[in-house]
Write a protein that holds these residues in place. Structure first.
Motif, PDB file in Angstrom:
ATOM      1  N   GLU A 308       0.801  -1.242  -0.032  1.00  0.00           N
ATOM      2  CA  GLU A 308      -0.009  -0.076   0.019  1.00  0.00           C
ATOM      3  C   GLU A 308       0.970   1.223  -0.209  1.00  0.00           C
ATOM      4  OE1 GLU A 308      -4.157  -1.338   2.333  1.00  0.00           O
ATOM      5  OE2 GLU A 308      -2.376  -0.928   3.593  1.00  0.00           O
ATOM      6  N   SER A 309       1.995   1.456   0.811  1.00  0.00           N
ATOM      7  CA  SER A 309       2.798   2.416   1.060  1.00  0.00           C
ATOM      8  C   SER A 309       3.309   2.661  -0.378  1.00  0.00           C
ATOM      9  CB  SER A 309       3.737   2.315   2.067  1.00  0.00           C
ATOM     10  OG  SER A 309       4.770   1.540   1.749  1.00  0.00           O
ATOM     11  N   THR A 354      -7.020  -4.133  -0.780  1.00  0.00           N
ATOM     12  CA  THR A 354      -8.190  -4.459   0.119  1.00  0.00           C
ATOM     13  C   THR A 354      -8.862  -5.576   0.081  1.00  0.00           C
ATOM     14  OG1 THR A 354      -8.328  -1.793  -0.029  1.00  0.00           O
ATOM     15  CG2 THR A 354     -10.094  -2.981   0.883  1.00  0.00           C
ATOM     16  N   LYS A 355      -9.054  -6.116  -1.250  1.00  0.00           N
ATOM     17  CA  LYS A 355      -9.923  -7.265  -1.569  1.00  0.00           C
ATOM     18  C   LYS A 355      -8.858  -8.387  -1.052  1.00  0.00           C
ATOM     19  CE  LYS A 355     -12.492  -5.458  -5.459  1.00  0.00           C
ATOM     20  NZ  LYS A 355     -12.446  -5.397  -6.960  1.00  0.00           N
ATOM     21  N   SER A 356      -7.631  -8.232  -1.029  1.00  0.00           N
ATOM     22  CA  SER A 356      -6.874  -9.418  -0.754  1.00  0.00           C
ATOM     23  C   SER A 356      -6.883  -9.711   0.674  1.00  0.00           C
ATOM     24  CB  SER A 356      -5.508  -9.085  -1.188  1.00  0.00           C
ATOM     25  OG  SER A 356      -5.184  -9.275  -2.532  1.00  0.00           O
ATOM     26  N   ARG A 357      -7.052  -8.653   1.415  1.00  0.00           N
ATOM     27  CA  ARG A 357      -7.407  -8.612   2.847  1.00  0.00           C
ATOM     28  C   ARG A 357      -8.521  -9.301   3.271  1.00  0.00           C
ATOM     29  NH1 ARG A 357      -4.446  -3.299   3.733  1.00  0.00           N
ATOM     30  NH2 ARG A 357      -2.879  -3.795   5.466  1.00  0.00           N
ATOM     31  N   ALA A 358      -9.404  -9.138   2.549  1.00  0.00           N
ATOM     32  CA  ALA A 358     -10.827  -9.753   2.807  1.00  0.00           C
ATOM     33  C   ALA A 358     -10.750 -11.072   2.538  1.00  0.00           C
ATOM     34  CB  ALA A 358     -11.890  -8.985   2.122  1.00  0.00           C
ATOM     35  N   ARG A 359     -10.000 -11.540   1.415  1.00  0.00           N
ATOM     36  CA  ARG A 359     -10.045 -12.833   1.072  1.00  0.00           C
ATOM     37  C   ARG A 359      -9.337 -13.677   1.905  1.00  0.00           C
ATOM     38  NH1 ARG A 359      -7.820 -13.692  -4.833  1.00  0.00           N
ATOM     39  NH2 ARG A 359      -8.899 -15.612  -4.547  1.00  0.00           N
ATOM     40  N   LEU A 360      -8.221 -13.008   2.526  1.00  0.00           N
ATOM     41  CA  LEU A 360      -7.380 -13.941   3.435  1.00  0.00           C
ATOM     42  C   LEU A 360      -8.147 -14.188   4.741  1.00  0.00           C
ATOM     43  CD1 LEU A 360      -4.429 -14.719   3.683  1.00  0.00           C
ATOM     44  CD2 LEU A 360      -4.041 -12.687   4.768  1.00  0.00           C
TER      45      LEU A 360
END
Length: 385
Positions: A308-309, A354-360
């Motif tokens: 993200e950074s 952001t979607k990857s966080r949700a999938r994880l």
């Protein structure tokens, strides 16, 4: 009177003030249920421990008595902490802590139950908790921790007193690291920026050359993705980085927790644990083993923060911003990406993170999550087209 148990907390003066006022009236009775909300890195769990210690302490949180030391070391007999490394908190786990709420206290006046990640409770599990919140046991305090109030059922929220925490500023994190760890200002500030104001991550970056090296490897891998095969290879490399990071963090945390428990019982680091305390140390070891799955997930989440950074730096250049780059050591690669793609492409990658966080969080396999994200990061110089 000072309250040293609050000294480890940062950037939450309003929340601490409210809790100190509540502690001052505990002889007349405390609110039986609390909800601490705030983004990752805001210190929800740390605040819960400090509050528990202050409740149990005869001096309202002196930080030096055995009550405080045991509470801060997660070893107080009257303080129960429900943690989970699962995607969802099991209903039997909540039933177990609910049954403990009715037990008599061992050494203090209050029995305190902290539920970390309370947002991971499903509706059935939440209803088990709701019953005890509706008819609370005398002298039992519940402290729930979650990212936001909307993550819990309205019926749970209505029976708790909410404290909302914020992420501390870069300046606050920098000052804390300089004061607590003796780190020079430039390194402390760079770590605070790179960690996106997350205190725990910032401290590791500021104090561990290995952590800084793993972070640089993450960004080098991300900037090297130019085709599909490189994306698949990058996903494997990032998973390896996350595993090594998780192992290092877990070892450091395990050692720190064991030392804190030793000190809480007045033992020197080199002393042998006496037979009457072996159960407590065995319980600590079992809790640490159960956290291993969670440690890897946290390691992958740190990679997401790093990515993200990186892409916020890229977007800053694309939008003509003049702010300082967080990842200055990768300036050339960042400029190439910024000039070779459009802002909307960078936004899509940030959305993919952001979607990857949700999938994880939904229990999708780690490698599949990283592969999908790395495919999204393939650099194809889209400006020319």
């Amino acid at each position: 009177m000072s309250h040293p148990v609050w000294d480890e907390l940062l950037g939450q003066p309003e929340a601490i003030e409210q809790l100190q006022r509540a502690i001052g009236t505990k002889q007349a009775g405390l609110q039986h249920a609390w909800l601490f909300t705030g983004p990752a890195g805001s210190g929800r769990s740390n605040l819960a421990r400090s509050f528990a210690a202050a409740i149990e302490c005869e001096l309202d949180g002196c930080g030096s008595c055995q009550q405080c030391r045991l509470a801060m070391a997660d070893a107080h007999p009257d303080v129960t902490i429900l943690k989970t490394d699962r995607v969802v908190i099991n209903i039997d786990e909540v039933r177990s802590v609910v049954s403990r709420a009715s037990l008599a206290t061992s050494v203090g006046k209050y029995r305190i139950i902290i539920i970390e990640d309370a947002d991971r409770m499903g509706e059935r599990t939440s209803n088990v908790l709701l019953k005890v919140l509706e008819e609370p046991e005398a002298n039992t305090i519940w402290i729930l921790c979650a990212p936001s109030v909307s993550d819990l059922l309205p019926t749970i929220r209505s029976r708790t007193r909410n404290l909302n925490l914020r992420l501390p500023s870069v300046a606050e994190v920098t000052a804390l690291i300089m004061q607590r760890d003796g780190v020079e200002e430039s390194l402390a500030r760079r770590a605070a920026l790179q960690a996106q104001n997350h205190v725990g991550m910032a401290r590791r970056l500021a104090t561990s050359s290995e952590a800084r090296a793993r972070r640089q490897e993450t960004l080098r891998v991300a900037l090297s993705v130019g085709n599909l095969s490189q994306a698949m290879l990058a996903a494997e490399k990032l998973l390896g980085v996350a595993k090594r990071d998780a192992e290092a963090v877990a070892q450091e945390r395990d050692d720190k927790e064991r030392l804190a428990l030793m000190r809480a019982y007045g033992l020197e680091e080199s002393e042998k644990v006496p037979p009457n305390l072996r159960v407590q140390f065995k319980e600590l070891e079992e809790n640490q083993k159960r956290r291993q799955t969670r440690a890897l997930r946290d390691g992958i989440d740190r990679i997401f923060t790093d990515l993200e950074s990186l892409h916020r730096d890229i977007m800053a250049i694309q939008l003509g911003g003049e702010q300082e780059l967080v990842n200055q050591e990768f300036q050339q690669g960042i400029i190439e990406r910024a000039q070779g793609t459009k802002a909307k492409d960078t936004i899509e990658i940030l959305d993919a993170i952001t979607k990857s966080r949700a999938r994880l969080a939904s229990n999708v396999r780690d490698l599949l999550v990283l592969e999908s994200l790395c495919v999204q990061m393939i650099f194809r110089e889209k400006i020319a087209s």
